[in-house]
Design a protein around this motif. Structure first.
Motif, PDB file in Angstrom:
ATOM      1  N   GLN A  22     -24.800  -2.126  39.646  1.00 61.50           N
ATOM      2  CA  GLN A  22     -23.402  -2.506  39.752  1.00 61.50           C
ATOM      3  C   GLN A  22     -22.868  -2.840  38.362  1.00 61.50           C
ATOM      4  O   GLN A  22     -22.853  -3.988  37.957  1.00 61.50           O
ATOM      5  CB  GLN A  22     -23.269  -3.703  40.685  1.00 61.50           C
ATOM      6  CG  GLN A  22     -23.757  -3.376  42.073  1.00 61.50           C
ATOM      7  CD  GLN A  22     -23.574  -4.527  43.014  1.00 61.50           C
ATOM      8  OE1 GLN A  22     -22.637  -5.301  42.877  1.00 61.50           O
ATOM      9  NE2 GLN A  22     -24.447  -4.643  43.974  1.00 61.50           N
ATOM     10  N   PRO A  23     -22.437  -1.822  37.615  1.00 58.26           N
ATOM     11  CA  PRO A  23     -22.037  -2.046  36.225  1.00 58.26           C
ATOM     12  C   PRO A  23     -20.824  -2.953  36.055  1.00 58.26           C
ATOM     13  O   PRO A  23     -20.614  -3.504  34.989  1.00 58.26           O
ATOM     14  CB  PRO A  23     -21.737  -0.641  35.711  1.00 58.26           C
ATOM     15  CG  PRO A  23     -21.425   0.147  36.934  1.00 58.26           C
ATOM     16  CD  PRO A  23     -22.234  -0.456  38.051  1.00 58.26           C
ATOM     17  N   ASP A  24     -20.045  -3.154  37.115  1.00 65.55           N
ATOM     18  CA  ASP A  24     -18.863  -3.998  36.999  1.00 65.55           C
ATOM     19  C   ASP A  24     -19.173  -5.477  37.228  1.00 65.55           C
ATOM     20  O   ASP A  24     -18.283  -6.315  37.193  1.00 65.55           O
ATOM     21  CB  ASP A  24     -17.788  -3.537  37.980  1.00 65.55           C
ATOM     22  CG  ASP A  24     -18.271  -3.528  39.418  1.00 65.55           C
ATOM     23  OD1 ASP A  24     -19.490  -3.381  39.641  1.00 65.55           O
ATOM     24  OD2 ASP A  24     -17.437  -3.666  40.323  1.00 65.55           O
ATOM     25  N   VAL A  25     -20.439  -5.821  37.441  1.00 65.11           N
ATOM     26  CA  VAL A  25     -20.839  -7.208  37.685  1.00 65.11           C
ATOM     27  C   VAL A  25     -21.455  -7.786  36.421  1.00 65.11           C
ATOM     28  O   VAL A  25     -22.338  -7.199  35.806  1.00 65.11           O
ATOM     29  CB  VAL A  25     -21.855  -7.293  38.847  1.00 65.11           C
ATOM     30  CG1 VAL A  25     -22.407  -8.696  38.974  1.00 65.11           C
ATOM     31  CG2 VAL A  25     -21.199  -6.852  40.147  1.00 65.11           C
ATOM     32  N   THR A  26     -20.961  -8.954  36.027  1.00 64.29           N
ATOM     33  CA  THR A  26     -21.545  -9.702  34.914  1.00 64.29           C
ATOM     34  C   THR A  26     -22.091 -10.994  35.490  1.00 64.29           C
ATOM     35  O   THR A  26     -21.377 -11.728  36.167  1.00 64.29           O
ATOM     36  CB  THR A  26     -20.482 -10.028  33.852  1.00 64.29           C
ATOM     37  OG1 THR A  26     -19.938  -8.802  33.365  1.00 64.29           O
ATOM     38  CG2 THR A  26     -21.073 -10.831  32.712  1.00 64.29           C
ATOM     39  N   THR A  27     -23.381 -11.257  35.250  1.00 60.77           N
ATOM     40  CA  THR A  27     -23.961 -12.481  35.780  1.00 60.77           C
ATOM     41  C   THR A  27     -24.015 -13.566  34.715  1.00 60.77           C
ATOM     42  O   THR A  27     -24.106 -13.285  33.525  1.00 60.77           O
ATOM     43  CB  THR A  27     -25.376 -12.231  36.333  1.00 60.77           C
ATOM     44  OG1 THR A  27     -26.207 -11.701  35.315  1.00 60.77           O
ATOM     45  CG2 THR A  27     -25.349 -11.294  37.522  1.00 60.77           C
TER      46      THR A  27
END
Length: 104
Positions: A22-27
């Protein structure tokens, strides 16, 4: 420790690879917790469909580093903090004071 969760569906949950897919997720770092508390937090995050992952201490660092570090989707950090705070309190601990401007 549970495997990392995914936001899309139950069938997509279960591996850390889901976070990478999920490249649009930043943790971001949620906190460091006991294994039991981390599992409880992870369970609630999964129920809400919030992306998360964890990191346990390595072989040598477990000497000075206690607990599991949890990371969550930055977009859901506020909700994840609420969950972590609630599940980290002891049964007799009072709720934390409200955060906001002080009343005069």
């Amino acid at each position: 420790m549970r495997s990392a969760g995914s936001t899309s569906s139950r069938s997509a949950r279960g591996t850390i690879a889901n976070v990478a897919d999920q490249p649009d997720v930043t943790t971001v770092h949620l906190g460091q917790f006991t294994r039991e508390t981390a599992n409880a937090i992870a369970g609630e995050l999964e129920e809400l469909g919030i992306v998360w992952w964890y990191k346990e201490p390595g072989f040598f660092s477990q000497i000075w580093e206690v607990g599991v570090r949890l990371f969550v989707d930055r977009a859901h950090l506020a909700k994840a903090k609420e969950i972590a705070e609630r599940l980290s309190r002891g049964p007799g601990d009072p709720p934390p004071p409200p955060v906001g401007p002080a009343d005069d």
